[in-house]
Design a protein around this motif. Structure first.
Motif, short mmCIF file in Angstrom:
data_model
loop_
_atom_site.label_atom_id
_atom_site.label_comp_id
_atom_site.label_asym_id
_atom_site.label_seq_id
_atom_site.Cartn_x
_atom_site.Cartn_y
_atom_site.Cartn_z
N GLY A 52 0.82 -1.21 0.00
CA GLY A 52 0.00 0.00 0.00
C GLY A 52 0.85 1.26 0.00
O GLY A 52 0.57 2.21 -0.75
N LEU A 53 1.90 1.26 0.85
CA LEU A 53 2.79 2.42 0.89
C LEU A 53 3.51 2.60 -0.45
O LEU A 53 3.69 3.72 -0.93
CB LEU A 53 3.81 2.26 2.01
CG LEU A 53 3.25 2.35 3.44
CD1 LEU A 53 4.34 2.02 4.46
CD2 LEU A 53 2.68 3.75 3.70
N SER A 54 3.91 1.46 -1.05
CA SER A 54 4.59 1.52 -2.35
C SER A 54 3.66 2.09 -3.42
O SER A 54 4.06 2.92 -4.24
CB SER A 54 5.07 0.14 -2.76
OG SER A 54 5.60 0.14 -4.07
N ALA A 55 2.39 1.65 -3.42
CA ALA A 55 1.43 2.16 -4.41
C ALA A 55 1.19 3.65 -4.20
O ALA A 55 1.11 4.42 -5.18
CB ALA A 55 0.12 1.39 -4.29
N LEU A 56 1.11 4.07 -2.94
CA LEU A 56 0.89 5.49 -2.66
C LEU A 56 2.07 6.33 -3.15
O LEU A 56 1.88 7.34 -3.85
CB LEU A 56 0.70 5.69 -1.15
CG LEU A 56 0.60 7.15 -0.67
CD1 LEU A 56 -0.61 7.83 -1.29
CD2 LEU A 56 0.53 7.20 0.86
N ARG A 57 3.28 5.90 -2.80
CA ARG A 57 4.46 6.66 -3.23
C ARG A 57 4.62 6.61 -4.74
O ARG A 57 5.09 7.57 -5.37
CB ARG A 57 5.72 6.12 -2.55
CG ARG A 57 5.74 6.24 -1.04
CD ARG A 57 5.35 7.62 -0.55
NE ARG A 57 6.18 8.66 -1.15
CZ ARG A 57 5.93 9.95 -1.04
NH1 ARG A 57 4.86 10.37 -0.39
NH2 ARG A 57 6.72 10.84 -1.60
N GLY A 58 4.22 5.48 -5.35
CA GLY A 58 4.29 5.38 -6.81
C GLY A 58 3.35 6.36 -7.49
O GLY A 58 3.71 6.99 -8.50
N SER A 59 2.14 6.54 -6.94
CA SER A 59 1.20 7.50 -7.50
C SER A 59 1.73 8.93 -7.37
O SER A 59 1.63 9.74 -8.30
CB SER A 59 -0.15 7.38 -6.80
OG SER A 59 -0.72 6.11 -7.02
N VAL A 60 2.30 9.24 -6.19
CA VAL A 60 2.87 10.58 -5.99
C VAL A 60 4.02 10.81 -6.97
O VAL A 60 4.14 11.89 -7.57
CB VAL A 60 3.35 10.74 -4.53
CG1 VAL A 60 4.13 12.04 -4.36
CG2 VAL A 60 2.17 10.69 -3.57
N LEU A 61 4.87 9.79 -7.13
CA LEU A 61 5.99 9.91 -8.07
C LEU A 61 5.48 10.13 -9.49
O LEU A 61 5.99 11.00 -10.23
CB LEU A 61 6.85 8.65 -8.01
CG LEU A 61 7.96 8.52 -9.05
CD1 LEU A 61 8.99 9.63 -8.87
CD2 LEU A 61 8.63 7.15 -8.99
N GLY A 62 4.46 9.37 -9.89
CA GLY A 62 3.91 9.52 -11.23
C GLY A 62 3.37 10.91 -11.48
O GLY A 62 3.59 11.49 -12.54
N GLU A 63 2.66 11.46 -10.51
CA GLU A 63 2.12 12.82 -10.66
C GLU A 63 3.24 13.85 -10.77
O GLU A 63 3.15 14.82 -11.52
CB GLU A 63 1.19 13.16 -9.49
CG GLU A 63 -0.11 12.38 -9.48
CD GLU A 63 -1.00 12.71 -10.67
OE1 GLU A 63 -0.80 13.76 -11.31
OE2 GLU A 63 -1.89 11.89 -10.97
N ALA A 64 4.30 13.66 -9.98
CA ALA A 64 5.42 14.62 -10.02
C ALA A 64 6.11 14.57 -11.39
O ALA A 64 6.45 15.62 -11.97
CB ALA A 64 6.42 14.29 -8.92
#
Length: 590
Positions: A94-106
Motif C-alpha cells: 500500500g505504501l509503495s502504491a501510494l508513493r508510486g502515484s505521488v511519483l507519477g504525478e510529479a
C-alpha cells in the motif's frame, strides 16, 4: 495483416517527432530528477515482496511436516507466520502504491511544464507552417495517453522487475530444477514479444500521427468555417476529413490486431510455466529427488511469477503508446535553429534586408531579391496589391520567418541567429489576427508585461482610445472576458491587442493591417492616438488604406515579390508610377 500505408500529412509541415535516442536521453533526465522518489518506491516494494516470500516457504514447510506428522502447535505457528507475512506485505504494498502515484504525478507535472515552456517559446513561423492542430493534439491527446504510462506504468514496471528478481531468486534457492522447469515457456514468450515489439512502436507512432492529422483538418475547417461556407467547400472538406479518419482507424485496427496476437501468446506462456512446474516437480517427487515441501513452495513461487511478469508485459505494451506520445512531446524541444546564438545582441536599432529571397515551398519564391533599409525612428509603409508579398516581407522584418537567401539584420545581427525571446523584446508584429484570452481584462493586458500596475494598464488602454469602454465594463479591469465572459466587439478586441503592444514597449513595430477591423473614421482616430505612443519608435506599416502611406517617412511599393518603387509620398505621386496609380484609385474610391 499488413501495416497500413503511411497517412498523408497534407500541406502542413508537422512538428518533429523525437528519435528513440532523444526519448531515452530525456527519460534518463527525468529519472535523475526523481531518483529518490523512485528509490523509495522500489525500496518499499522490495520489503513487501520479501514479506510475501515468507508465505510459500511457510506453507512448504507445513506440507513437509504434515507428511511426516506434526503437532497442532506447529500448524498454529505456521498460520500465524503466514498471516503475519501477508499483513506486512499488504502494508508495504500500500505504501509503495501510494508513493508510486505521488511519483507519477510529479513526473507528469514535469513533463507538462517542459512541454508548455517549450511550446510557448516556439517561433510563430514554425506554428504557421505546421498548423495548430498538431500542437494541440500533443498538448491534449498525447499528454492524456502519457498520463497513464507515467502515473502507473513506470512505478509498477519498476515494482514488477523487483518482484520477478526476488521471486525467481527464491525459486532457485528452493529448487534449481523447478526454476528450470518454470522457464520452459520463456522461448515462446521471447519469440512472441520480439515479433510484437518490432511492429508496435512504429504502429503506435503512426496511430498518434493519424489522430493529429484528423485534429488538424478539423481545426482548419472550423477556423475557416466562413470561407468554407462561402466557397461551398463543405463536401471537399468532408471528403478530406473522411480520408484522415479512415487512415487513423486503419492504424487503430492494426494495433488492435497486434494485441490480439500477442496477448494469447503471453497467456500461453503462463500456463506452460505453471503446468511444467507441476508436471516436472511431480516426476521429481516420485523419484525422490524433491520433497513435498519444496515442491509446494516451488509451485507457489512459479505461480507468484505470473503476476509480475504479466505486469511487465502489460505495462511494457502500455509504454509503447506512452513512448510514441513522449516522442511527440519531446519532439517539440527539437524545434530550434542550430545557428541560434543566445549571446548575440544587436548594436543599434537599424533594420536591414539585403537581397532577401523567401518561399513557403522549395523552388517557389514569394520574394525575389528584396533590399530595404529601415532607419531607427523612421516610419516605412509597405503598399501594393494583394498577394504581392507585403505581409511576408513584414514577417521577415519581424524575425518570424528566416530568409531562404540573403540577410535580415537588426543592429547588424542576423535575426535568424537571435533567439525568439530576444527578438520579441526588440521587434513586435501586430496583424489582423487577435485573440481575447479567457480571464479578466487585467490578465489579458498583463500578458504583455506581468508587472504592470493598474495605472499603467489604464494608460495603455487610454493610448489606444479604449479607456471609455473598458471602464464601462461591469467590473472594470476585473471583468471576465473571452469565452463565457463579457463579449468584446472585433474593434475592442483589436484595441486590446494594441494596448498589449503599448505595454510590451518594443522599439520596432511591424503593423500588418493592425486597424483593419475598425471603420475608416475610427481607424483614422486610433492611428492618430497611436502616433503619440509610437513617437520615437521604428514603424513598418502594411496597409491598403493609403492615408497610412501618406503619413509615412518613406514608402516601399511591393509588386510580385519585388520593390518596384521607393521614396516619400510626394516624390512617388509626382513620379506617376505604380504608387501614383494606387493613390489615385484609392482617392476615387473614397
Amino acid at each position: 495483416m499488413k501495416a497500413p500505408q503511411a497517412a498523408e500529412q497534407g500541406p502542413a509541415t508537422m512538428l518533429p517527432v523525437a528519435s528513440g535516442a532523444t526519448v531515452r536521453a530525456y527519460a534518463r533526465v527525468l529519472v535523475r530528477r526523481h531518483r529518490w522518489g523512485l528509490a523509495g518506491v522500489v525500496g518499499l516494494h522490495t520489503a513487501a515482496t520479501v514479506a510475501g516470500l515468507v508465505g510459500p516457504a511457510v506453507l512448504g514447510a507445513l506440507v513437509e511436516s504434515l507428511s511426516a506428522g506434526t503437532a497442532e502447535e506447529r500448524i498454529r505457528g505456521a498460520v500465524a507466520w503466514y498471516l503475519g507475512s501477508l499483513a506486512v506485505a499488504a502494508v508495504f504494498s500500500g505504501l509503495s502504491a501510494l508513493r508510486g502515484s505521488v511519483l507519477g504525478e510529479a513526473v507528469l507535472a514535469d513533463l507538462r511544464e517542459d512541454f508548455l515552456t517549450r511550446s510557448v517559446a516556439l517561433p510563430p513561423g514554425v506554428l504557421e507552417r505546421a498548423g495548430t492542430g498538431d500542437l494541440v493534439s500533443r498538448g491534449t491527446t498525447d499528454v492524456d495517453r502519457l498520463a497513464r504510462s507515467v502515473r502507473d506504468a513506470v512505478p509498477e514496471l519498476a515494482v514488477a522487475v523487483v518482484s520477478v528478481v526476488l521471486v525467481l531468486g527464491a525459486l532457485v534457492v528452493t529448487s534449481p530444477l523447478l526454476a528450470a522447469a518454470a522457464m520452459l515457456g520463456l522461448p515462446t514468450l521471447l519469440v512472441g514479444s520480439r515479433w510484437y515489439f518490432r511492429r508496435a512502436p512504429q504502429a503506435y507512432r503512426a496511430e498518434s500521427a493519424g489522430y493529429a492529422a484528423v485534429n488538424t483538418v478539423l481545426a482548419e475547417t472550423v477556423d475557416a468555417g466562413r470561407t468554407v461556407e462561402a466557397l461551398r467547400l463543405g463536401p471537399e472538406r468532408i471528403r478530406l476529413t473522411d480520408r484522415k479518419i479512415h487512415a487513423w482507424v486503419d492504424w487503430e485496427r492494426y494495433t488492435l490486431w497486434l494485441r490480439t496476437v500477442w496477448f494469447p501468446t503471453v497467456d500461453g506462456t503462463y500456463a506452460i510455466a505453471v503446468i511444467s512446474t507441476l508436471v516436472v516437480g511431480g516426476l521429481f517427487a516420485m523419484q525422490g529427488w524433491l520433497d513435498a515441501g519444496r515442491l509446494t513452495a516451488g509451485v507457489l513461487y512459479a505461480q507468484a511469477l505470473v503476476h509480475p511478469v504479466g505486469m511487465i508485459l502489460r505495462w511494457y505494451e502500455e509504454l509503447q503508446t506512452g513512448q510514441a506520445s513522449l516522442a511527440r512531446l519531446v519532439g517539440v524541444r527539437e524545434v530550434a535553429d542550430p545557428d541560434t546564438d543566445a549571446a548575440l545582441r544587436p548594436d543599434g536599432r537599424r533594420v536591414e534586408a539585403r537581397e532577401v529571397r523567401f518561399g513557403y515551398r522549395e523552388g517557389a519564391d514569394v520574394l525575389h531579391g528584396i533590399t530595404l533599409d529601415v532607419a531607427p525612428g523612421s516610419r516605412v509603409a509597405l503598399v501594393g496589391p494583394s498577394g504581392a508579398g507585403k505581409s511576408t516581407l513584414g514577417r521577415l522584418l519581424a524575425g518570424i520567418y528566416a530568409p531562404g537567401r540573403g540577410r535580415v539584420t537588426l543592429g547588424g545581427v542576423p535575426l535568424a541567429r537571435m533567439p525568439a525571446e530576444r527578438i520579441r523584446t526588440e521587434v513586435a508584429l501586430v496583424n489582423q489576427e487577435h485573440h481575447v484570452f479567457v480571464g479578466t481584462l487585467r490578465d489579458n493586458l498583463r500578458l504583455a508585461r506581468a508587472d504592470a500596475d493598474d495605472t499603467e494598464l489604464r494608460e495603455a488602454l487610454a493610448a489606444v482610445d479604449a479607456a471609455d469602454w473598458a471602464e464601462a465594463l461591469p467590473e472594470g479591469l476585473d471583468t471576465e472576458v473571452g469565452s463565457g465572459g463579457a463579449a468584446l466587439t472585433p474593434s475592442q478586441a483589436q484595441q486590446l491587442a494594441l494596448a498589449r503592444l503599448v505595454l510590451a514597449d518594443p522599439h520596432t513595430l511591424v503593423l500588418d493591417e493592425a486597424t483593419s477591423l475598425l471603420d475608416p473614421r475610427a481607424a483614422r482616430h486610433l492611428e492618430r492616438s497611436l502616433s503619440r505612443v509610437l513617437e520615437g519608435r521604428t514603424v513598418v506599416a502594411i496597409a491598403h488604406r493609403l492615408h497610412t502611406a501618406h503619413d509615412a517617412d518613406v514608402i516601399a511599393v511591393v509588386e510580385e515579390g519585388r520593390i518596384s518603387e521607393y521614396g516619400p509620398h510626394p516624390a512617388l505621386v509626382a513620379a506617376g508610377g505604380p504608387y501614383a496609380a494606387l493613390w489615385r484609385s484609392w482617392r476615387d474610391e473614397r
